[in-house]
Enzyme design. Structure first.
Site, PDB file in Angstrom:
ATOM      1  CG  ASP A   1       2.351   1.833   5.560  1.00 35.88           C
ATOM      2  OD1 ASP A   1       2.517   0.639   5.845  1.00 35.88           O
ATOM      3  OD2 ASP A   1       1.299   2.281   5.060  1.00 35.88           O
TER       4      ASP A   1
ATOM      5  CD1 TRP B   1      10.182  -1.129  -2.323  1.00 34.43           C
ATOM      6  CD2 TRP B   1      10.842  -3.211  -1.817  1.00 34.43           C
ATOM      7  NE1 TRP B   1      11.454  -1.299  -2.844  1.00 34.43           N
ATOM      8  CE2 TRP B   1      11.866  -2.575  -2.544  1.00 34.43           C
ATOM      9  CE3 TRP B   1      11.034  -4.520  -1.397  1.00 34.43           C
ATOM     10  CZ2 TRP B   1      13.070  -3.213  -2.854  1.00 34.43           C
ATOM     11  CZ3 TRP B   1      12.219  -5.159  -1.706  1.00 34.43           C
ATOM     12  CH2 TRP B   1      13.220  -4.503  -2.422  1.00 34.43           C
TER      13      TRP B   1
ATOM     14  CG  LEU C   1      -2.374  10.811  12.230  1.00 34.04           C
ATOM     15  CD1 LEU C   1      -2.556  11.734  13.426  1.00 34.04           C
ATOM     16  CD2 LEU C   1      -1.132  11.188  11.443  1.00 34.04           C
ATOM     17  CB  SER C   2      -1.686   3.910  11.675  1.00 34.18           C
ATOM     18  OG  SER C   2      -2.270   3.771  10.395  1.00 34.18           O
TER      19      SER C   2
ATOM     20  CB  SER D   1       1.620  -0.547  16.052  1.00 36.94           C
ATOM     21  OG  SER D   1       0.914  -1.603  15.426  1.00 36.94           O
TER      22      SER D   1
ATOM     23  NE  ARG E   1       3.611  -8.851   5.097  1.00 37.06           N
ATOM     24  CZ  ARG E   1       2.967  -7.691   4.886  1.00 37.06           C
ATOM     25  NH1 ARG E   1       2.342  -7.466   3.740  1.00 37.06           N
ATOM     26  NH2 ARG E   1       2.930  -6.763   5.818  1.00 37.06           N
TER      27      ARG E   1
ATOM     28  NE  ARG F   1       1.824  -5.861  10.367  1.00 33.39           N
ATOM     29  CZ  ARG F   1       2.629  -5.034   9.705  1.00 33.39           C
ATOM     30  NH1 ARG F   1       3.854  -5.426   9.390  1.00 33.39           N
ATOM     31  NH2 ARG F   1       2.227  -3.830   9.362  1.00 33.39           N
TER      32      ARG F   1
ATOM     33  CG  LEU G   1      19.047  11.691  15.901  1.00 32.17           C
ATOM     34  CD1 LEU G   1      18.046  12.774  15.490  1.00 32.17           C
ATOM     35  CD2 LEU G   1      19.334  10.750  14.731  1.00 32.17           C
TER      36      LEU G   1
ATOM     37  CG  HIS H   1       9.277  -6.557   7.257  1.00 32.29           C
ATOM     38  ND1 HIS H   1       8.511  -5.417   7.366  1.00 32.29           N
ATOM     39  CD2 HIS H   1       8.412  -7.607   7.317  1.00 32.29           C
ATOM     40  CE1 HIS H   1       7.236  -5.750   7.491  1.00 32.29           C
ATOM     41  NE2 HIS H   1       7.152  -7.076   7.463  1.00 32.29           N
TER      42      HIS H   1
END
Length: 214
Positions: A2, A7, A169-170, A47, A15, A53, A113, A19
């Protein structure tokens, strides 16, 4: 992850630039996670609520995801990383869906990973889907729901980190976070790096985990 928008706003930038810098942070953190030998790293990239958005921001995010897959896949695959997706990425259109499916197939046999990307993901939706699938085959229990979650087969969630100073936690990994340690840090995601991950893991290691015991 987030804080991309804030930023950029602090620097009087679009924006989309935030990103872009967020993608650079992803690169740093994924590399460090691999170096540390972590079993799994899950990143909340898009999400189910992010569809609200502005259309141009959504388009920019989709473009960044495409470029990330194209530019980083060779390194990811070469380092033994296995890419996984939770959520429903089929909603992103054929071109991006095919890129994602190709990346999943290319890394499917890797044993390093587990890099899990949450795309078009919402935890409440995930739990509802898992409960419905569990009910279709037998009794609904915590164990049968867990077996049908998007994260089935992954290691249990140990540590959940949220950046940018927000303390919620959104709709992210709500079931999996039942006994996870949580860490909320003030750093905006584009500024998050290997040192911040190291510090988070050090704090995690110092905590006593009791899982409901004394």
């Amino acid at each position: 992850m987030d804080g991309n928008g804030r930023w950029a706003k602090q620097r009087f930038l679009p924006r989309a630039v935030g990103h872009q810098r967020g993608v650079e942070a992803v690169r740093r953190v994924v590399r460090r996670a691999g170096e540390l030998g972590l079993d799994a790293l899950t990143l909340y990239a898009f999400s189910t609520e992010n569809w609200r958005r502005p259309e141009d921001e959504i388009s920019a995010l989709m473009g960044l995801l495409k470029r990330f897959l194209v530019s980083e896949l060779d390194e990811i695959a070469g380092n033994g990383v296995r890419l996984r997706v939770i959520g429903d990425h089929t909603a992103f259109g054929d071109e991006l869906k095919d890129l994602i499916d190709g990346a999943l197939a290319r890394t499917a046999t890797n044993t390093g990973l587990n890099l899990v990307i949450a795309l078009n993901y919402g935890s409440q939706d995930e739990i509802a889907r898992a409960a419905a699938r569990a009910a279709a085959v037998g009794p609904v229990t915590p164990e049968t729901i867990e077996a049908h979650l998007d994260t089935a087969g992954l290691p249990p969630l140990d540590l959940l980190i949220r950046t940018s100073g927000e303390v919620r936690l959104s709709n992210f990994l709500l079931w999996q976070a039942a006994y996870a340690e949580m860490l909320f840090v003030d750093v905006l995601w584009p500024d998050f790096g290997a040192g911040h991950l190291d510090a988070a893991l050090s704090e995690f290691a110092a905590r006593e985990r009791r899982f409901g015991g004394r």
